[in-house]
Each structure stands twice: as C-alpha cells, then as structure tokens.
Design a protein around this motif. Structure first.
Motif, PDB file in Angstrom:
ATOM      1  N   GLU A   1     -20.824 -10.380  -7.426  1.00  0.00           N
ATOM      2  CA  GLU A   1     -21.859 -10.779  -6.486  1.00  0.00           C
ATOM      3  C   GLU A   1     -21.378 -10.513  -5.064  1.00  0.00           C
ATOM      4  O   GLU A   1     -20.176 -10.422  -4.806  1.00  0.00           O
ATOM      5  CB  GLU A   1     -22.243 -12.250  -6.663  1.00  0.00           C
ATOM      6  N   ASP A   2     -22.323 -10.360  -4.145  1.00  0.00           N
ATOM      7  CA  ASP A   2     -21.991 -10.251  -2.725  1.00  0.00           C
ATOM      8  C   ASP A   2     -21.801 -11.650  -2.161  1.00  0.00           C
ATOM      9  O   ASP A   2     -22.559 -12.567  -2.486  1.00  0.00           O
ATOM     10  CB  ASP A   2     -23.116  -9.530  -1.978  1.00  0.00           C
ATOM     11  N   GLN A   3     -20.766 -11.833  -1.335  1.00  0.00           N
ATOM     12  CA  GLN A   3     -20.455 -13.167  -0.817  1.00  0.00           C
ATOM     13  C   GLN A   3     -20.247 -13.132   0.700  1.00  0.00           C
ATOM     14  O   GLN A   3     -19.695 -12.168   1.236  1.00  0.00           O
ATOM     15  CB  GLN A   3     -19.193 -13.726  -1.493  1.00  0.00           C
ATOM     16  N   ARG A   4     -20.666 -14.217   1.357  1.00  0.00           N
ATOM     17  CA  ARG A   4     -20.526 -14.341   2.806  1.00  0.00           C
ATOM     18  C   ARG A   4     -19.485 -15.395   3.166  1.00  0.00           C
ATOM     19  O   ARG A   4     -19.357 -16.413   2.491  1.00  0.00           O
ATOM     20  CB  ARG A   4     -21.866 -14.712   3.441  1.00  0.00           C
ATOM     21  N   PHE A   5     -18.787 -15.140   4.274  1.00  0.00           N
ATOM     22  CA  PHE A   5     -17.701 -16.021   4.685  1.00  0.00           C
ATOM     23  C   PHE A   5     -17.684 -16.203   6.201  1.00  0.00           C
ATOM     24  O   PHE A   5     -17.962 -15.264   6.947  1.00  0.00           O
ATOM     25  CB  PHE A   5     -16.349 -15.436   4.263  1.00  0.00           C
ATOM     26  N   LEU A   6     -17.317 -17.402   6.642  1.00  0.00           N
ATOM     27  CA  LEU A   6     -16.955 -17.656   8.033  1.00  0.00           C
ATOM     28  C   LEU A   6     -15.493 -17.270   8.229  1.00  0.00           C
ATOM     29  O   LEU A   6     -14.774 -16.999   7.276  1.00  0.00           O
ATOM     30  CB  LEU A   6     -17.161 -19.135   8.375  1.00  0.00           C
ATOM     31  N   GLY A   7     -15.033 -17.284   9.484  1.00  0.00           N
ATOM     32  CA  GLY A   7     -13.622 -17.049   9.758  1.00  0.00           C
ATOM     33  C   GLY A   7     -13.266 -15.584   9.843  1.00  0.00           C
ATOM     34  O   GLY A   7     -14.126 -14.707   9.993  1.00  0.00           O
ATOM     35  N   SER A   8     -11.969 -15.310   9.736  1.00  0.00           N
ATOM     36  CA  SER A   8     -11.435 -13.956   9.887  1.00  0.00           C
ATOM     37  C   SER A   8     -11.316 -13.262   8.534  1.00  0.00           C
ATOM     38  O   SER A   8     -11.232 -13.910   7.493  1.00  0.00           O
ATOM     39  CB  SER A   8     -10.059 -14.004  10.555  1.00  0.00           C
ATOM     40  N   LEU A   9     -11.274 -11.919   8.584  1.00  0.00           N
ATOM     41  CA  LEU A   9     -11.030 -11.104   7.396  1.00  0.00           C
ATOM     42  C   LEU A   9      -9.766 -10.294   7.617  1.00  0.00           C
ATOM     43  O   LEU A   9      -9.660  -9.517   8.564  1.00  0.00           O
ATOM     44  CB  LEU A   9     -12.209 -10.165   7.125  1.00  0.00           C
ATOM     45  N   LYS A  10      -8.818 -10.508   6.730  1.00  0.00           N
ATOM     46  CA  LYS A  10      -7.547  -9.785   6.795  1.00  0.00           C
ATOM     47  C   LYS A  10      -7.468  -8.840   5.594  1.00  0.00           C
ATOM     48  O   LYS A  10      -7.773  -9.235   4.468  1.00  0.00           O
ATOM     49  CB  LYS A  10      -6.386 -10.779   6.764  1.00  0.00           C
ATOM     50  N   ILE A  11      -7.075  -7.593   5.826  1.00  0.00           N
ATOM     51  CA  ILE A  11      -6.915  -6.613   4.755  1.00  0.00           C
ATOM     52  C   ILE A  11      -5.441  -6.229   4.685  1.00  0.00           C
ATOM     53  O   ILE A  11      -4.846  -5.827   5.689  1.00  0.00           O
ATOM     54  CB  ILE A  11      -7.757  -5.334   4.993  1.00  0.00           C
ATOM     55  N   ILE A  12      -4.848  -6.360   3.485  1.00  0.00           N
ATOM     56  CA  ILE A  12      -3.454  -5.982   3.294  1.00  0.00           C
ATOM     57  C   ILE A  12      -3.334  -5.066   2.082  1.00  0.00           C
ATOM     58  O   ILE A  12      -4.266  -4.946   1.282  1.00  0.00           O
ATOM     59  CB  ILE A  12      -2.534  -7.212   3.103  1.00  0.00           C
ATOM     60  N   VAL A  13      -2.177  -4.437   1.950  1.00  0.00           N
ATOM     61  CA  VAL A  13      -1.872  -3.603   0.778  1.00  0.00           C
ATOM     62  C   VAL A  13      -1.012  -4.419  -0.171  1.00  0.00           C
ATOM     63  O   VAL A  13      -0.014  -5.022   0.241  1.00  0.00           O
ATOM     64  CB  VAL A  13      -1.142  -2.316   1.189  1.00  0.00           C
ATOM     65  N   GLU A  14      -1.400  -4.428  -1.451  1.00  0.00           N
ATOM     66  CA  GLU A  14      -0.677  -5.215  -2.439  1.00  0.00           C
ATOM     67  C   GLU A  14      -0.908  -4.606  -3.819  1.00  0.00           C
ATOM     68  O   GLU A  14      -2.054  -4.385  -4.227  1.00  0.00           O
ATOM     69  CB  GLU A  14      -1.194  -6.664  -2.401  1.00  0.00           C
ATOM     70  N   ASN A  15       0.185  -4.309  -4.534  1.00  0.00           N
ATOM     71  CA  ASN A  15       0.106  -3.796  -5.907  1.00  0.00           C
ATOM     72  C   ASN A  15      -0.774  -2.545  -6.015  1.00  0.00           C
ATOM     73  O   ASN A  15      -1.586  -2.414  -6.930  1.00  0.00           O
ATOM     74  CB  ASN A  15      -0.417  -4.886  -6.851  1.00  0.00           C
ATOM     75  N   LYS A  16      -0.600  -1.632  -5.065  1.00  0.00           N
ATOM     76  CA  LYS A  16      -1.327  -0.363  -5.042  1.00  0.00           C
ATOM     77  C   LYS A  16      -2.848  -0.550  -4.991  1.00  0.00           C
ATOM     78  O   LYS A  16      -3.615   0.282  -5.476  1.00  0.00           O
ATOM     79  CB  LYS A  16      -0.937   0.496  -6.248  1.00  0.00           C
ATOM     80  N   LYS A  17      -3.260  -1.643  -4.382  1.00  0.00           N
ATOM     81  CA  LYS A  17      -4.664  -1.916  -4.106  1.00  0.00           C
ATOM     82  C   LYS A  17      -4.753  -2.564  -2.731  1.00  0.00           C
ATOM     83  O   LYS A  17      -3.746  -2.846  -2.083  1.00  0.00           O
ATOM     84  CB  LYS A  17      -5.252  -2.879  -5.155  1.00  0.00           C
ATOM     85  N   LEU A  18      -5.982  -2.831  -2.316  1.00  0.00           N
ATOM     86  CA  LEU A  18      -6.213  -3.611  -1.105  1.00  0.00           C
ATOM     87  C   LEU A  18      -6.584  -5.029  -1.486  1.00  0.00           C
ATOM     88  O   LEU A  18      -7.277  -5.255  -2.481  1.00  0.00           O
ATOM     89  CB  LEU A  18      -7.334  -2.984  -0.275  1.00  0.00           C
TER      90      LEU A  18
END
Length: 459
Positions: free
Chosen positions: A83-100
């Motif tokens: 499902e599509d989900q909405r969030f308040l606050g910040s979004l951080k993107i990191i690299v982990e286990n050959k995925k994002l």
C-alpha cells in the motif's frame, strides 16, 4: 529531558519511489513532487548523481508530509500486501544489504500517534488507548535506557541474540529480536510495532490518549520496561525467557488473564478463592492439554464483535478463531510445508513431540520426528514459522494424529491451539475487554506488567 526522535525503517527495496507532498530541504535546496532513488553499485542514484546517503527534511515539521509508494505490510503474514503510505517528519535513504532502506525520522509522540492507530482500531476505548500509548512508548525507549537513540544508528554489530542459534546434533533453537536492526531503531512491521504513518487517520480519542500519557513509561528496578504485547494470550501470560533470550524479567511473569483488580480501587489482591481463579502448571504436558482443550474464562475469552472491532484492524478481522483454534494437515501437506519453511528434509513426518512448554502452555521446544531425520527446534516463533505458510497463531498447541499406517506414518495431523502471538506482556484483546468493563489504564497496565510502576520521563 527533551522529547527524543525515533528512526523507523519503512521500506527495503532496490528502488524507492516517493512523493514530497510539501517543500522539503536537502543540500540547501527546497524540492517537492515525485522522486525516484535507485541502488547503484553500493550507492544511491538520484537525479543523475550518486550519493552515500540522502536526508529530506520538512520545511514545516508539524505539517509537512511525504508519501512512500508500494510499502509492504504484514511481511510473511497471511495478510501481506502493498500500500502507499504517508508520513510526517524527515525521510532518510541509506544503502543496506545491496538495497536501499527508507527511514522515517520522527518525534516519539508523533510516532506513537500512528502506532496506536496502526496496532488497533482508533475506535477503541480511551483507557485501552492510554494503556497502549504507555507500553508502546516504553517498548520503544527501552531500546536504550540512556534514551539517546542517535548513538545507535551507525552501529555495525548486531546483538547476537537477535537471531540466536544454539545447535547440537539434535537441537536447534532460534529467536528473533528487534536488535537485528543496527542502522535504525525499529522497523514499521509486526516484527517491532506496526507503524503506518498518517495513512490511517488518527481520531481525536487517539490524540487524547497520547496527550494524556505524554512522556509516561513503565519502569521496574529503575529501568524502563521492555513492554512486550501480543494479540491474545489465550488465558495465561507467557514469560519472556521462553520466547527470547534466557533473561527473565520480573514484570513479565506468569499469571492468569483474569480479574485480579477491583476497577474502582485498583486493589491488587488476587481472587485466590474464586473457582478456577488459579493458573495450573502449564509447563506440565497433561495440564497444558487440559487447558488447551477447554475454554476457561479470561479477559481475552470473548467473541464480542464490537469489542474485537475496537482492537483489530480490517485485515486482522480476517482471523476469527484465536482464543482456541484448530489446524489440520495431511501428511503430504505437513512434510512439504516443513521442508519449504525450514529447508530441512525430514522425509515423512512421524510425530511432533512436545519437549518443553512455557508458563502459558506455549511450546518453546518441539521435536520433529521424520523418516529421514529427527530434530528439536525452538523457540516459539521458530516453531510457528516452521508449521505454517506464514505464522501459526501460537505455539500453545497439542498434536493429534489420525489415519496411522501399519508403518506408523500418520495420514493426518490436527493441531489444537490457544491464543494468538507470543503471549508475553499486554494481551490486546484482554486489555480491550478490561477497558470496556471500566478498568482504568493504570489498572490494565499493572495487571499485565506485574510489580511495575508508571513514571513520567519527559514533559
């Protein structure tokens, strides 16, 4: 102390698509609209450039939101879906286990507003919602009793108990812990606490419950309680050490899910003289079988649809029998299932033998006897994972065998069980009944967390 923030792991994919619904800041720029980030040889590809990490911060922290597309919820459960989900606050993107990994960075109280709405219906009673706010806050902040969660995000070494395996030739025990997450505090699925941002609108009563208990946590011996909870204990509380590592907690002890309080006075006296008020020794196989085959009175022994609808979201209501339940497998179904789920070829299954039970009758050691191999497995979650296409309702079950061949091979197995989940700490359905019967949130909490105290950690 100041209200802390929490880092919540939401999405784990080679490519993440999201929409910044309001202006967000990154690297001195303000941007909005749809964005796509892609894993690229150990880095993050965004707008034609490579990054090690991205942090999108809201211009207005109180109101700005982003939407993550195609988030998987109910991972490995029977109701798994996207499902599509909405969030308040910040979004951080990191690299982990050959995925994002997509991480939501958000204030604790805002996080809790979503958790309460995600874990149960926002139409639940105020006292139940207040109780759940306190335990969700406690469980979260007990991750690190210093409450400085920022110290944990770049830790490289997971807690070994997160996926602990003690192996001999004939015994294999595993348990799964939230400390498996080393670059964020908690995940957003049932492995930790259900968190779905502002996807499901919070009602005023949820906000009231959060505000009324702001900063409150359960404590024991000067430490924040590891306040576990599950859907339905089945009438008896399980103890921590039978589900996770062998470190008993004094507030997570065995007890019957029955009336031990006067809801008006919060009298903590046990009703020892009440018929059936005591809890039998469910570590004993005969006592456990009697308990599971009957339906003793308990707070969580209810079929009241109005109460259940307050606790269970729509997809949880797909499960109808949970206080006592039954599963049946043919020999072919069970042997194929165990092979698929465990990766171990037992051959035909001859028997499922209870070896050790906890205080709620839940198995934490089960011997699987096959024509090719015999192995004892545990703990409770590993047993549930092995014997179901998703997760068996609980490991509090007894085994019946039918159509046994002259060679001793059963044609059919019948599992008769009790409860839904691990049964440690608060029983959500039992607590819902208590709230409906007039118990205040402190009485509910002290019923499930024995000898604990409620303290205010921050304003």
């Amino acid at each position: 102390m100041k209200e802390p923030k929490v880092h919540v792991g939401i999405l784990f994919e080679p490519q993440i698509e999201f929409i910044l619904l309001n202006p967000y800041r990154i690297n001195g720029m303000e941007i909005s609209g749809k964005q796509v980030v892609t894993y690229n040889e150990g880095r993050i590809l965004w707008n034609g450039r490579l990054y090690n990490e991205l942090l999108f911060e809201p211009v207005n922290e109180a109101t700005d939101a982003f939407e993550l597309l195609d988030v998987t919820i109910g991972i490995n459960f029977h109701w798994e879906r996207k499902e599509d989900q909405r969030f308040l606050g910040s979004l951080k993107i990191i690299v982990e286990n050959k995925k994002l990994t997509g991480i939501n960075v958000i204030h604790v109280e805002d996080y809790l507003t979503s958790v309460i709405s995600s874990e149960m219906s926002a139409t639940a009673s105020l006292e139940l919602l207040k109780a759940h706010a306190v335990i969700s806050r406690s469980w979260l902040l007990a991750i690190d009793n210093s409450i400085d969660n920022s110290l944990r995000h770049d830790s490289a070494a997971p807690n070994n108990a997160a996926n602990c395996q003690l192996s001999t030739v004939n015994c294999q025990l595993k348990w799964y812990e939230r400390d498996a997450h080393t670059r964020f505090d908690v995940c957003a699925d049932d492995h930790c606490q259900r968190y779905q941002g502002i996807t499901r609108a919070s009602t005023e009563i949820v906000k009231q419950a959060i505000a009324a208990t702001r900063g409150q946590v359960l404590t024991s011996d000067g430490k924040i309680c590891d306040a576990r909870f599950s859907k339905c204990c089945g009438g008896a509380f399980e103890e921590f050490q039978y589900c996770w590592e062998d470190t008993p907690h004094p507030y997570l002890r065995k007890q019957r899910d029955f009336r031990i309080f006067n809801p008006k006075t919060c009298d903590l006296s046990f009703e020892a003289t009440r018929p059936g008020g005591g809890l039998p020794d469910l570590t004993d196989e005969q006592e456990a079988e009697t308990w599971i085959r009957t339906s003793p009175p308990a707070f969580c022994n209810t079929t009241n649809k109005r109460i259940l609808s307050q606790v269970l979201n729509n997809y949880d209501q797909e499960t109808t029998d949970f206080y006592r339940w039954k599963m049946e497998y043919t020999q072919e179904e069970l042997s194929a299932l165990i092979l698929k789920r465990s990766g171990i070829d037992y051959g035909q299954i001859i028997d499922l033998v209870p070896i050790a039970r906890g205080t709620s009758g839940r198995l934490w050691k089960l011997k699987i006897v096959g024509t090719k191999r015999t192995l004892t497995i545990g703990k409770e979650l590993e047993i549930r994972r092995t014997l179901s296409t998703s997760h068996l309702y609980s490991s509090a079950f007894i085994v019946g065998k039918e159509d046994v061949s002259p060679e001793g091979i059963p044609g059919r197995f019948i599992l008769t069980g009790a409860g839904w989940g691990h049964g440690v700490g608060l029983c959500q359905i039992g607590a819902a009944v208590m709230g409906e019967e007039g118990y205040k949130y402190d009485a509910i909490l002290l019923h499930y967390y024995i000898g604990a105290s409620i303290e205010k950690l921050y304003d």
